[in-house]
Design a protein around this motif. Structure first.
Motif, mmCIF file in Angstrom:
data_model
loop_
_atom_site.group_PDB
_atom_site.id
_atom_site.type_symbol
_atom_site.label_atom_id
_atom_site.label_comp_id
_atom_site.label_asym_id
_atom_site.label_seq_id
_atom_site.Cartn_x
_atom_site.Cartn_y
_atom_site.Cartn_z
ATOM 1 N N ARG A 11 -1.360 3.402 13.420
ATOM 2 C CA ARG A 11 -2.601 4.109 13.112
ATOM 3 C C ARG A 11 -3.763 3.133 12.952
ATOM 4 O O ARG A 11 -4.891 3.416 13.346
ATOM 5 C CB ARG A 11 -2.409 4.921 11.829
ATOM 6 C CG ARG A 11 -1.517 6.149 11.997
ATOM 7 C CD ARG A 11 -2.319 7.344 12.501
ATOM 8 N NE ARG A 11 -3.294 7.755 11.507
ATOM 9 C CZ ARG A 11 -3.040 8.575 10.487
ATOM 10 N NH1 ARG A 11 -1.816 9.077 10.339
ATOM 11 N NH2 ARG A 11 -3.979 8.894 9.634
ATOM 12 N N GLU A 40 -9.857 -0.398 1.192
ATOM 13 C CA GLU A 40 -10.208 0.089 2.528
ATOM 14 C C GLU A 40 -9.013 0.785 3.183
ATOM 15 O O GLU A 40 -9.178 1.777 3.903
ATOM 16 C CB GLU A 40 -10.698 -1.059 3.403
ATOM 17 C CG GLU A 40 -11.248 -0.578 4.734
ATOM 18 C CD GLU A 40 -11.996 -1.655 5.496
ATOM 19 O OE1 GLU A 40 -12.888 -1.299 6.298
ATOM 20 O OE2 GLU A 40 -11.685 -2.852 5.305
ATOM 21 N N MET A 65 -6.771 2.477 1.573
ATOM 22 C CA MET A 65 -6.681 3.785 0.924
ATOM 23 C C MET A 65 -7.704 4.763 1.491
ATOM 24 O O MET A 65 -7.407 5.949 1.698
ATOM 25 C CB MET A 65 -6.883 3.624 -0.588
ATOM 26 C CG MET A 65 -5.749 2.912 -1.290
ATOM 27 S SD MET A 65 -6.045 2.744 -3.078
ATOM 28 C CE MET A 65 -4.491 2.038 -3.606
ATOM 29 N N VAL A 66 -8.908 4.267 1.769
ATOM 30 C CA VAL A 66 -9.940 5.122 2.362
ATOM 31 C C VAL A 66 -9.538 5.539 3.771
ATOM 32 O O VAL A 66 -9.705 6.697 4.175
ATOM 33 C CB VAL A 66 -11.296 4.391 2.373
ATOM 34 C CG1 VAL A 66 -12.323 5.172 3.198
ATOM 35 C CG2 VAL A 66 -11.801 4.181 0.957
ATOM 36 N N HIS A 67 -8.982 4.605 4.520
ATOM 37 C CA HIS A 67 -8.612 4.890 5.909
ATOM 38 C C HIS A 67 -7.497 5.940 5.979
ATOM 39 O O HIS A 67 -7.571 6.883 6.781
ATOM 40 C CB HIS A 67 -8.154 3.605 6.593
ATOM 41 C CG HIS A 67 -7.623 3.817 7.983
ATOM 42 N ND1 HIS A 67 -8.414 4.217 9.038
ATOM 43 C CD2 HIS A 67 -6.353 3.700 8.483
ATOM 44 C CE1 HIS A 67 -7.671 4.337 10.133
ATOM 45 N NE2 HIS A 67 -6.418 4.020 9.813
ATOM 46 N N PHE A 68 -6.475 5.778 5.147
ATOM 47 C CA PHE A 68 -5.340 6.709 5.206
ATOM 48 C C PHE A 68 -5.544 7.939 4.328
ATOM 49 O O PHE A 68 -4.764 8.892 4.406
ATOM 50 C CB PHE A 68 -4.051 5.992 4.784
ATOM 51 C CG PHE A 68 -3.573 4.973 5.773
ATOM 52 C CD1 PHE A 68 -3.039 5.364 6.991
ATOM 53 C CD2 PHE A 68 -3.662 3.617 5.502
ATOM 54 C CE1 PHE A 68 -2.592 4.434 7.913
ATOM 55 C CE2 PHE A 68 -3.217 2.671 6.411
ATOM 56 C CZ PHE A 68 -2.685 3.077 7.625
ATOM 57 N N GLN A 69 -6.581 7.912 3.468
ATOM 58 C CA GLN A 69 -6.919 9.048 2.602
ATOM 59 C C GLN A 69 -5.708 9.528 1.787
ATOM 60 O O GLN A 69 -5.447 10.726 1.660
ATOM 61 C CB GLN A 69 -7.488 10.205 3.440
ATOM 62 C CG GLN A 69 -8.783 9.846 4.150
ATOM 63 C CD GLN A 69 -9.345 10.997 4.966
ATOM 64 O OE1 GLN A 69 -8.674 12.005 5.167
ATOM 65 N NE2 GLN A 69 -10.571 10.842 5.429
ATOM 66 N N GLY A 70 -4.958 8.541 1.257
ATOM 67 C CA GLY A 70 -3.818 8.871 0.405
ATOM 68 C C GLY A 70 -2.581 9.312 1.145
ATOM 69 O O GLY A 70 -1.559 9.615 0.519
ATOM 70 N N GLU A 71 -2.633 9.375 2.475
ATOM 71 C CA GLU A 71 -1.471 9.810 3.249
ATOM 72 C C GLU A 71 -0.393 8.726 3.213
ATOM 73 O O GLU A 71 -0.671 7.551 3.434
ATOM 74 C CB GLU A 71 -1.889 10.083 4.687
ATOM 75 C CG GLU A 71 -0.774 10.639 5.566
ATOM 76 C CD GLU A 71 -1.242 10.896 6.999
ATOM 77 O OE1 GLU A 71 -0.420 11.363 7.801
ATOM 78 O OE2 GLU A 71 -2.416 10.610 7.291
ATOM 79 N N LYS A 72 0.829 9.114 2.946
ATOM 80 C CA LYS A 72 1.953 8.182 2.880
ATOM 81 C C LYS A 72 2.752 8.256 4.179
ATOM 82 O O LYS A 72 3.296 9.305 4.536
ATOM 83 C CB LYS A 72 2.860 8.511 1.691
ATOM 84 C CG LYS A 72 2.169 8.368 0.335
ATOM 85 C CD LYS A 72 1.732 6.939 0.060
ATOM 86 C CE LYS A 72 1.133 6.798 -1.339
ATOM 87 N NZ LYS A 72 0.713 5.424 -1.630
ATOM 88 N N TYR A 105 0.827 -1.210 0.000
ATOM 89 C CA TYR A 105 0.000 0.000 0.000
ATOM 90 C C TYR A 105 0.861 1.261 0.000
ATOM 91 O O TYR A 105 0.611 2.200 -0.763
ATOM 92 C CB TYR A 105 -0.925 0.014 1.223
ATOM 93 C CG TYR A 105 -1.464 1.404 1.502
ATOM 94 C CD1 TYR A 105 -2.431 1.974 0.688
ATOM 95 C CD2 TYR A 105 -0.948 2.172 2.552
ATOM 96 C CE1 TYR A 105 -2.892 3.263 0.912
ATOM 97 C CE2 TYR A 105 -1.400 3.455 2.783
ATOM 98 C CZ TYR A 105 -2.379 3.998 1.962
ATOM 99 O OH TYR A 105 -2.820 5.274 2.167
#
Length: 665
Positions: free
Chosen positions: A560, A542, A544-551, A390
């Motif tokens: 997290r 899921e 990607m939705v949880h982290f909202q694109g944050e790397k 991810y």
């Protein structure tokens, strides 16, 4: 422009045959030395390079034969006899290197197609020779090389045929056994009963099957020669696994008793040597050459080239110096390749076993092992990690571009796959876990139960039955992804106790390896995979939705996820709409975190059971396919389980040799 085109055409017409014939010879040389490397490396680029050389070798040889035929027909000048002499060398090249006859098992099934192709090439060479018969000064050496090339092609076709699954299976079938003559015995019995004579049928036991157990090795470790002797003996028994045949209970018990007394090092050495023998039978000429017919054909081939070289060297030459040099290169190259192949044959595992009483051969083998790395598989464990995948997922634009080109899976997997060495600690851990189960499995029924466990056995023994739902109530591929993410979350949430470090590291390694098999090598786990692709994509979505694109870095990302409140069952919220297991894995991680002692030991043993389950439920044919790609830890575990008697490949019924009709009391 016209001048340039004219120069290119002139250069092509002058040097095309010479260039491609040297290319063909170079490819054969590369294959002879590089092909054995594919059983020792899982590097994708190396495998691709060997595949390219293997494919290009046949293509270039066929192409040059066409060029020579066209040239001889168009311009039958004084060079025609030399071109006719070159043509049979392409047959030598088409016959292939001893080190590789098939790139994959599917090539063996195409032996009829190869035989037809070789037949046409032989006929083409004969036709070229026919066109140059008038005044041909090289007629005798040409016929000799044509004979050698034909023999080489026969060798390759025979090797492909013997390694095809149908022929391989038939070679292991015993003579048809109709059993006792039922109609005759029953008719005789009926006649005796009608005559009021007391009669009965008595079954006579068959002869005892003696299986070599190597008791002389029980008190000490195995030498290199003993390892090869054991491997060769068990190879003839267990090669039937590849075609899903069964074994007798006597064979199962004899081999099981032997392996129960072995150390992990000796056991894995025997298995590695055994798999190496399987590799040589299926992918090289070892099986076809190592017989009286094979030796005879090899003698004819080699001696024909030697005589042709001597004849060419003694004759007066009126050809261009470059053409003479190329001819010598072809002759010496053919001799050198055959010589190297013979030396490899002499120093192979087969020869060591066959000539075990020869001190000269043994010294040569010892010398080879001293100067060269003598690995029989890659000794590495591929790794694939969900969180890492991810965090390094390509941008939307790049994804669309590589997807349009059809390279998305290839490039993403190349980027995310890593490798770790197969350590002695991991080897011993796996061995002792299977050995404990093998000691319990005295009978076939118990062996079948152990053969089917995939983590629940360990959980039950350690009194954590409340975790059964994460294994028994979900499919195998779902439980694998659940335990992988949970293992990753726990691994990055803290360092753990010093006593658990080894189990922690081994759990992480096995977790990433099993995910690699599921995602990157789905053909291996296809019988258990289910809807793993959908579940993988939904879980990634899921995340990607949880982290909202944050790397984030891997450790922070795991923390997290663990911070999410999972008091409400994630499965209730998702229903049947999404197959994601991200937060269900988070719940599992929190359940495992509550275990006070031996947490990582339990997790590690669960992963060994999952590994064993996958290994034992994968077809032998699929395991054999991995031998040409560096080998797999899964394949070693599969064969170790069979040697421990854990499986369903054993027949229980006692065999009776005959039935006897007894008249009287």
């Amino acid at each position: 422009m016209e001048l340039t085109q004219s120069n290119v055409k002139k250069a092509w017409d002058t040097w095309n045959i010479q260039g491609f014939i040297l290319l063909s010879l170079s490819l054969q040389t590369l294959l002879l030395f590089l092909a054995p490397c594919r059983k020792r490396t899982s590097n994708t680029l190396v495998i691709i390079f060997i595949w390219f050389a293997y494919s290009a070798a046949d293509w270039s040889a066929n192409f040059v034969v066409g060029l020579i035929t066209n040239s001889v027909i168009r311009t039958p000048d004084e060079k025609g006899d030399l071109l006719a002499f070159w043509a049979p060398f392409l047959l030598l090249h088409l016959g292939g290197s001893d080190a590789i006859t098939a790139f994959s098992l599917e090539d063996n099934e195409l032996w009829i197609r190869y035989s037809l192709g070789f037949t046409f090439q032989v006929l083409a060479s004969v036709y070229i020779l026919y066109l140059s018969l008038l005044g041909n000064k090289l007629l005798f050496p040409t016929i000799l090389v044509l004979l050698a090339g034909t023999v080489k092609c026969v060798e390759r076709v025979r090797a492909l045929y013997l390694a095809s699954m149908g022929r391989f299976r038939n070679s292991m079938l015993k003579e048809p056994d109709p059993g006792p003559n039922y109609s005759t015995i029953t008719n005789l019995c009926s006649l005796k009963q009608q005559a009021n004579l007391p009669v009965r049928i008595e079954l006579m036991p068959g002869p005892q099957i003696v299986t070599e157990s190597y008791n002389e090795f029980d008190k000490s470790g195995l030498s290199d020669l003993a390892v090869l002797q054991c491997a060769c003996n068990y190879f003839y028994i267990f090669k039937a696994l590849i075609v899903d045949l069964v074994f007798s209970l006597r064979e199962r018990n004899a081999v099981r008793d032997f392996f129960l007394r072995r150390t992990p090092e000796d056991a894995f050495k025997v298995i590695e040597a055994e798999l190496n023998l399987v590799y040589e039978v299926l992918y090289t000429k070892a099986y076809s050459v190592r017989c009286i017919l094979g030796y005879f054909l090899r003698f004819i081939s080699f001696s024909s080239v030697v005589v042709a070289l001597v004849r060419f060297a003694l004759m007066e030459k009126q050809y261009h110096k470059v053409d003479v040099a190329i001819t010598y290169a072809l002759l010496l190259g053919a001799m050198t390749l055959d010589t190297v192949a013979i030396l490899m044959l002499i120093s192979s595992d087969w020869s060591v076993v066959a000539l075990k009483n020869s001190n000269i051969i043994r010294k040569m083998v010892i010398s080879r092992q001293r100067w060269f790395v003598h690995r029989r598989w890659s000794e590495s464990v591929p790794q694939y990690n969900f969180i890492h995948y991810y965090l390094h997922y390509p941008s939307r634009m790049i994804s669309r571009i590589v997807s349009f080109l059809g390279l998305f899976d290839f490039l993403v997997n190349m980027k995310n796959v890593s490798s770790k060495p197969f350590t002695e600690k991991l080897r011993d851990f796996i061995f002792y876990e299977l050995q404990i189960k093998a000691e319990i499995a005295d009978d076939i029924e118990t062996a079948k139960v152990i053969y089917s466990v995939r983590g629940d056995w360990v959980l039950g023994i350690n009194g954590v039955e409340h975790l059964f739902r994460w294994i028994n109530e979900v499919s195998y591929e779902e439980s694998l992804l659940l335990w992988h993410i949970a293992t990753e979350l726990l691994y990055n949430s803290g360092e753990g106790n010093a006593d658990d470090k080894d189990f922690r590291d081994m759990s992480k390694l096995l977790s990433d390896y099993m995910l690699h098999l599921l995602v990157v090598r789905p053909e291996i786990t296809s019988a258990m995979a289910g809807i793993h692709k959908i579940r993988w994509q939904d879980t990634l979505a899921e995340a990607m939705v949880h982290f909202q694109g944050e790397k984030l870095d891997q450790k922070l990302a795991c923390e997290r996820i663990l911070q999410v409140d999972t008091s409400v069952n994630p499965a209730i919220l998702k229903g049947n709409r999404s197959k994601s297991v991200l937060f269900e894995a988070c719940v599992l991680a929190k359940d495992l975190e509550k275990l006070e002692n031996g947490k990582w030991m339990i997790i590690g043993k669960v992963w060994v059971e999952m590994l064993s389950y996958a290994a034992s439920h994968c077809r032998g044919y699929t395991h054999a396919q991995q031998l040409s790609k560096g080998g797999e830890l899964l394949t070693l575990v599969w064969l170790l389980m069979v040697h421990f008697g854990l499986g369903e490949q054993f027949q229980i019924n006692e065999v009776h040799a005959s039935a006897k009709l007894i008249v009287g009391k």
